[in-house]
Scaffold this motif. Structure first.
Motif, PDB file in Angstrom:
ATOM      1  N   ALA A  27       0.782  -1.258   0.174  1.00 14.19           N
ATOM      2  CA  ALA A  27       0.105   0.097   0.167  1.00 14.19           C
ATOM      3  C   ALA A  27       0.918   1.344  -0.134  1.00 14.19           C
ATOM      4  CB  ALA A  27      -1.130   0.035   1.190  1.00 14.19           C
ATOM      5  N   LEU A  28       1.995   1.117   0.792  1.00 16.31           N
ATOM      6  CA  LEU A  28       2.842   2.361   0.665  1.00 16.31           C
ATOM      7  C   LEU A  28       3.467   2.755  -0.528  1.00 16.31           C
ATOM      8  CD1 LEU A  28       4.752   1.797   3.896  1.00 16.31           C
ATOM      9  CD2 LEU A  28       3.090   3.548   3.533  1.00 16.31           C
ATOM     10  N   ASN A  29       3.590   1.769  -1.322  1.00 17.15           N
ATOM     11  CA  ASN A  29       4.027   1.698  -2.949  1.00 17.15           C
ATOM     12  C   ASN A  29       3.087   2.530  -3.492  1.00 17.15           C
ATOM     13  OD1 ASN A  29       6.652   0.726  -2.795  1.00 17.15           O
ATOM     14  ND2 ASN A  29       5.883  -1.381  -3.429  1.00 17.15           N
ATOM     15  N   LEU A  30       1.875   2.366  -3.484  1.00 14.56           N
ATOM     16  CA  LEU A  30       0.816   3.065  -4.096  1.00 14.56           C
ATOM     17  C   LEU A  30       0.680   4.422  -3.736  1.00 14.56           C
ATOM     18  CD1 LEU A  30      -2.370   0.711  -3.805  1.00 14.56           C
ATOM     19  CD2 LEU A  30      -0.784   1.115  -5.827  1.00 14.56           C
ATOM     20  N   VAL A  31       1.151   4.954  -2.322  1.00 12.40           N
ATOM     21  CA  VAL A  31       1.067   6.039  -1.836  1.00 12.40           C
ATOM     22  C   VAL A  31       2.416   6.922  -2.435  1.00 12.40           C
ATOM     23  CG1 VAL A  31       1.635   7.354   0.300  1.00 12.40           C
ATOM     24  CG2 VAL A  31      -0.062   5.495   0.443  1.00 12.40           C
ATOM     25  N   LEU A  32       3.424   6.072  -2.509  1.00 14.12           N
ATOM     26  CA  LEU A  32       4.651   6.638  -3.311  1.00 14.12           C
ATOM     27  C   LEU A  32       4.217   6.969  -4.600  1.00 14.12           C
ATOM     28  CD1 LEU A  32       7.483   7.314  -2.633  1.00 14.12           C
ATOM     29  CD2 LEU A  32       7.917   4.914  -3.788  1.00 14.12           C
ATOM     30  N   ALA A  61      -5.745  15.471 -10.378  1.00  9.80           N
ATOM     31  CA  ALA A  61      -5.066  14.961 -11.637  1.00  9.80           C
ATOM     32  C   ALA A  61      -3.967  14.108 -11.180  1.00  9.80           C
ATOM     33  CB  ALA A  61      -4.227  16.191 -12.225  1.00  9.80           C
ATOM     34  N   ALA A  62      -3.200  14.151  -9.975  1.00  4.53           N
ATOM     35  CA  ALA A  62      -2.374  13.035  -9.335  1.00  4.53           C
ATOM     36  C   ALA A  62      -3.327  11.741  -9.100  1.00  4.53           C
ATOM     37  CB  ALA A  62      -1.816  13.340  -8.313  1.00  4.53           C
ATOM     38  N   LEU A  63      -4.579  11.818  -8.804  1.00  2.00           N
ATOM     39  CA  LEU A  63      -5.330  10.661  -8.321  1.00  2.00           C
ATOM     40  C   LEU A  63      -5.878  10.076  -9.600  1.00  2.00           C
ATOM     41  CD1 LEU A  63      -6.663   9.210  -6.214  1.00  2.00           C
ATOM     42  CD2 LEU A  63      -8.619  10.635  -6.384  1.00  2.00           C
ATOM     43  N   HIS A  64      -6.055  10.724 -10.767  1.00  6.20           N
ATOM     44  CA  HIS A  64      -6.306  10.057 -11.979  1.00  6.20           C
ATOM     45  C   HIS A  64      -5.054   9.534 -12.451  1.00  6.20           C
ATOM     46  CE1 HIS A  64      -6.965  10.226 -16.512  1.00  6.20           C
ATOM     47  NE2 HIS A  64      -8.073   9.877 -15.857  1.00  6.20           N
ATOM     48  N   ASP A  65      -4.024   9.832 -12.380  1.00  2.00           N
ATOM     49  CA  ASP A  65      -2.783   9.471 -12.805  1.00  2.00           C
ATOM     50  C   ASP A  65      -2.631   7.917 -11.952  1.00  2.00           C
ATOM     51  OD1 ASP A  65      -2.210  11.347 -14.664  1.00  2.00           O
ATOM     52  OD2 ASP A  65      -0.985  12.504 -13.316  1.00  2.00           O
ATOM     53  N   LEU A  66      -2.957   7.941 -10.703  1.00  3.71           N
ATOM     54  CA  LEU A  66      -2.706   6.785 -10.103  1.00  3.71           C
ATOM     55  C   LEU A  66      -3.304   5.503 -10.793  1.00  3.71           C
ATOM     56  CD1 LEU A  66      -1.481   5.825  -7.334  1.00  3.71           C
ATOM     57  CD2 LEU A  66      -3.375   6.327  -6.161  1.00  3.71           C
ATOM     58  N   LEU A  67      -4.602   5.922 -11.303  1.00  2.00           N
ATOM     59  CA  LEU A  67      -5.371   4.787 -11.921  1.00  2.00           C
ATOM     60  C   LEU A  67      -4.616   3.834 -12.991  1.00  2.00           C
ATOM     61  CD1 LEU A  67      -8.685   6.488 -12.695  1.00  2.00           C
ATOM     62  CD2 LEU A  67      -8.121   5.124 -10.539  1.00  2.00           C
ATOM     63  N   TRP A  68      -3.490   4.550 -13.589  1.00  2.00           N
ATOM     64  CA  TRP A  68      -2.750   3.841 -14.531  1.00  2.00           C
ATOM     65  C   TRP A  68      -1.334   3.514 -14.009  1.00  2.00           C
ATOM     66  CZ3 TRP A  68       1.702   5.748 -16.115  1.00  2.00           C
ATOM     67  CH2 TRP A  68       1.919   7.533 -16.075  1.00  2.00           C
ATOM     68  N   LEU A  69      -0.780   4.554 -13.011  1.00  2.00           N
ATOM     69  CA  LEU A  69       0.591   4.432 -12.711  1.00  2.00           C
ATOM     70  C   LEU A  69       0.525   3.324 -11.270  1.00  2.00           C
ATOM     71  CD1 LEU A  69       3.554   5.447 -12.528  1.00  2.00           C
ATOM     72  CD2 LEU A  69       2.634   7.340 -10.831  1.00  2.00           C
ATOM     73  N   GLY A  70      -0.503   3.125 -10.833  1.00  2.00           N
ATOM     74  CA  GLY A  70      -0.703   2.143  -9.451  1.00  2.00           C
ATOM     75  C   GLY A  70      -0.487   0.889 -10.061  1.00  2.00           C
ATOM     76  N   PRO A  71      -1.110   0.145 -11.005  1.00  2.00           N
ATOM     77  CA  PRO A  71      -0.779  -0.978 -11.450  1.00  2.00           C
ATOM     78  C   PRO A  71       0.514  -1.327 -11.950  1.00  2.00           C
ATOM     79  CG  PRO A  71      -3.079  -0.461 -12.039  1.00  2.00           C
ATOM     80  CD  PRO A  71      -2.359   0.988 -11.591  1.00  2.00           C
ATOM     81  N   LEU A  72       1.020  -0.409 -12.695  1.00  2.00           N
ATOM     82  CA  LEU A  72       2.596  -0.306 -13.153  1.00  2.00           C
ATOM     83  C   LEU A  72       3.515  -0.693 -12.012  1.00  2.00           C
ATOM     84  CD1 LEU A  72       2.625   2.142 -15.984  1.00  2.00           C
ATOM     85  CD2 LEU A  72       2.622  -0.147 -16.154  1.00  2.00           C
ATOM     86  N   VAL A  73       3.199   0.170 -10.958  1.00  2.88           N
ATOM     87  CA  VAL A  73       4.152   0.195  -9.582  1.00  2.88           C
ATOM     88  C   VAL A  73       3.891  -0.980  -8.888  1.00  2.88           C
ATOM     89  CG1 VAL A  73       4.298   1.236  -7.170  1.00  2.88           C
ATOM     90  CG2 VAL A  73       3.928   2.833  -9.144  1.00  2.88           C
ATOM     91  N   ILE A  74       2.790  -1.684  -9.029  1.00  4.25           N
ATOM     92  CA  ILE A  74       2.601  -3.052  -8.310  1.00  4.25           C
ATOM     93  C   ILE A  74       3.289  -4.157  -9.021  1.00  4.25           C
ATOM     94  CG2 ILE A  74       0.944  -4.781  -7.658  1.00  4.25           C
ATOM     95  CD1 ILE A  74       0.994  -2.561  -5.692  1.00  4.25           C
ATOM     96  N   ALA A  75       3.094  -4.083 -10.543  1.00  8.57           N
ATOM     97  CA  ALA A  75       3.626  -5.008 -11.581  1.00  8.57           C
ATOM     98  C   ALA A  75       5.268  -4.866 -11.140  1.00  8.57           C
ATOM     99  CB  ALA A  75       3.433  -4.869 -12.930  1.00  8.57           C
TER     100      ALA A  75
END
Length: 333
Positions: A27-32, A61-75
């Protein structure tokens, strides 16, 4: 540490707690990721076309970016864990200088470990020796085929057979309780957070902070970037706190498991007294020291200590494991 009748309940509770903490690291990775998106938006890319410049707009805008950036971070995190799964033992052995030791080189060591494993019906992990004068030992591996216990040459020279058996039982308990796997995952994820935090700070230092006085087009950019940097700091601090919480609680349980396996609490007390203050592996990174029997690297005012003090661990063995301090006692009762 708990009395013997409560050991397995405590182990199970510790396992559930550890899994929750590892999920917390993800979860902290998603925060990052959110913080990185916020910093990038406020520092250069700006807002989507037509958006009114404000702090709320940057946050959205950053929250919108998290929708595609989050899965990349987890991957990316899972990919890094896969690489660590394949290469961590070779990397650790190369850094510390550990090598496999055959039964002909150390027959007593192999015999002690095999006896402990047979008593619990578990597979015998590999044995390694690190040529280092420090007094320490650690376990590595992410599955039964990889599990290995490494002892230093200094430890082999300093400990008596029953003391060495207690140390082997301590490391074997870490393997039985999945501590090694959990700590390797935690160290790997926390390492990603540390690298990202360091990169964020370097990038912030090399880049001029946005100036809201430059016009309406930059309104809200400065506070957005400051919030992003603050989130990076908080994520890194929490990741370190999770690592320390995992390490400190598990050492007590491993000590209890060693006493249960050997039925010789005095041997573990004697071994810990000899190891205390003499376990620093000069070539070992901090992540590896977290896996050792003792980690003398305490940090500032013991706030960053990954292991409880030897005195506290011995006191727990005396209180709940039936151990006895040698006379005269090394410290006041």
């Amino acid at each position: 540490m708990l009395p013997a009748y409560g050991l397995y309940t405590h182990i199970r509770r510790n396992e559930l707690r550890a899994r929750a903490l590892v999920i917390g690291l993800f979860a902290l990775n998603l925060v990052l990721a959110y913080a990185a998106a916020l910093v990038i938006r406020s520092a250069g890319t700006g807002l989507p076309f037509g958006a009114a410049p404000s702090l709320e707009a940057y946050l959205r805008a950053a929250l919108h970016d998290l929708l595609w950036l989050g899965p990349l971070v987890i991957a990316g995190t899972l990919l890094w864990l896969f690489v660590a799964f394949r290469t961590h033992q070779a990397m650790i052995a190369g850094v510390v200088g550990a090598r496999a030791v055959s039964v002909f080189e150390a027959p007593d060591l192999h015999r002690q470990l095999e006896a402990l494993c047979i008593s619990r019906g578990i597979a015998v992990p590999a044995l390694q020796i690190a040529d280092d004068p420090a007094l320490n030992a650690y376990a590595t591996g992410l599955n039964p085929q990889q599990y290995a216990i490494t002892v230093t040459s200094g430890l082999m020279a300093a400990l008596e057979p029953r003391e060495m058996q207690a140390v082997l039982a301590h490391e074997l308990t870490h393997i039985r309780n999945d501590d090694v796997r959990t700590m390797m995952i935690a160290v790997a994820i926390a390492g990603i957070l540390a690298f990202a935090a360091d990169h964020a700070f370097r990038s912030a230092l090399m880049r001029d902070l946005p100036d809201d006085r430059g016009g309406r087009g930059r309104a809200g950019a400065l506070p957005a970037q400051l919030i992003g940097v603050a989130l990076v700091v908080v994520a890194w601090l929490l990741s370190q706190a999770i690592r320390f919480a995992l390490s400190r609680t598990r050492e007590y349980v491993a000590d209890a498991g060693a006493v249960e396996l050997t039925k010789d609490p005095d041997a573990l007390i004697s071994a810990l007294l000899k190891i205390s203050g003499r376990g620093d592996l000069a070539r070992a990174p901090s992540g590896l020291m977290e896996l050792c029997v003792d980690n003398p690297r305490t940090g500032f005012l013991d706030l960053l200590a990954t292991h409880p003090p030897i005195e506290d661990r011995i006191d727990a063995i005396v209180r709940y494991g039936g151990g006895r301090l040698p006379y005269p006692a090394p410290w006041p009762a």
